[in-house]
Motif scaffolding. Structure first.
Motif, mmCIF file in Angstrom:
data_model
loop_
_atom_site.group_PDB
_atom_site.id
_atom_site.type_symbol
_atom_site.label_atom_id
_atom_site.label_comp_id
_atom_site.label_asym_id
_atom_site.label_seq_id
_atom_site.Cartn_x
_atom_site.Cartn_y
_atom_site.Cartn_z
ATOM 1 N N TYR A 45 5.657 7.114 -5.608
ATOM 2 C CA TYR A 45 4.700 6.696 -4.576
ATOM 3 C C TYR A 45 5.475 6.008 -3.475
ATOM 4 O O TYR A 45 6.346 5.176 -3.737
ATOM 5 N N VAL A 85 -2.102 -2.802 -10.155
ATOM 6 C CA VAL A 85 -2.152 -1.506 -9.482
ATOM 7 C C VAL A 85 -3.619 -1.142 -9.345
ATOM 8 O O VAL A 85 -4.313 -0.960 -10.348
ATOM 9 N N ASP A 86 -4.090 -1.067 -8.114
ATOM 10 C CA ASP A 86 -5.502 -0.796 -7.833
ATOM 11 C C ASP A 86 -6.410 -1.698 -8.672
ATOM 12 O O ASP A 86 -7.328 -1.246 -9.353
ATOM 13 N N HIS A 135 0.863 -1.174 0.000
ATOM 14 C CA HIS A 135 0.000 0.000 0.000
ATOM 15 C C HIS A 135 0.900 1.223 0.000
ATOM 16 O O HIS A 135 1.888 1.274 0.734
ATOM 17 N N SER A 157 -5.418 5.421 -0.577
ATOM 18 C CA SER A 157 -4.086 4.886 -0.794
ATOM 19 C C SER A 157 -4.079 4.013 -2.044
ATOM 20 O O SER A 157 -5.122 3.603 -2.548
ATOM 21 N N MET A 158 -2.893 3.761 -2.573
ATOM 22 C CA MET A 158 -2.755 2.942 -3.774
ATOM 23 C C MET A 158 -2.334 1.536 -3.365
ATOM 24 O O MET A 158 -1.430 1.363 -2.544
ATOM 25 N N TYR A 159 -2.976 0.537 -3.952
ATOM 26 C CA TYR A 159 -2.707 -0.865 -3.648
ATOM 27 C C TYR A 159 -1.983 -1.493 -4.839
ATOM 28 O O TYR A 159 -2.431 -1.359 -5.985
ATOM 29 N N LEU A 179 -1.856 10.471 -0.391
ATOM 30 C CA LEU A 179 -2.772 9.864 -1.371
ATOM 31 C C LEU A 179 -4.078 9.522 -0.674
ATOM 32 O O LEU A 179 -4.074 8.937 0.402
#
Length: 162
Positions: free
Chosen positions: A150, A97-98, A54, A80-82, A77
């Motif tokens: 990121y 990615v997401d 994350h 958040s970005m997964y 962010l």
């Protein structure tokens, strides 16, 4: 008797040659760390990877052939970005990615090391670099001239000034 002794000597000698040839091989239990495009004597043997990260912080920078410059302040962010990274033992990779996934055959991406192992996934005018420790992901957009960083943790907390 001489005939049997000669056969025994030949058998022992061929056994020693076979043992010597086998002893030179790779006796490790699992494949080594060499990855696609890394070269080396054991290229083509991959260690499996299955990691999820994350990212909570971002930073936008201008990007050209000389590197990154003129970066924004680090921002949070939301959401958040997964990121999910899977590399099979035979080198096939999945990068999500997401929940948007891309699939790579061996040789379509690069595994490198610059203090930490990283995976570099090229695209059309883009490139994504994922560090195996999860500390950083970089998305390069060479068409527009930007690099988007990121981070798992806020890098401003760790800046040291000399």
């Amino acid at each position: 008797m001489r005939k049997h002794f000669a056969k025994l000597v030949a058998l022992v000698a061929s056994g020693l040659v076979a043992f010597t040839l086998c002893a030179c091989g790779d006796w490790s239990v699992e494949p080594n760390n060499y990855g696609p495009g890394s070269g080396g004597s054991n290229a083509g043997h991959y260690r499996g990877v299955d990691k999820r990260f994350h990212y909570y912080y971002g930073e936008d920078c201008r990007y050209d052939t000389f590197g990154t410059y003129d970066c924004s302040d680090v921002y949070v962010l939301s959401p958040s970005m997964y990121v999910s990274l899977q590399v099979t033992y035979d080198g096939y990779a999945t990068l999500c990615v997401d929940n948007e996934c891309s699939y790579y055959d061996p040789g379509e991406y690069y595994q490198g090391y610059d203090g930490v192992t990283y995976y570099d996934f090229p695209g059309d005018d883009t490139r994504m670099t994922v560090y195996a420790d999860g500390a950083e992901l970089i998305y390069y957009d060479s068409y527009n001239g930007y690099a988007y960083y990121y981070y798992y943790d806020n890098p401003d907390y760790y800046d040291y000034y000399y």
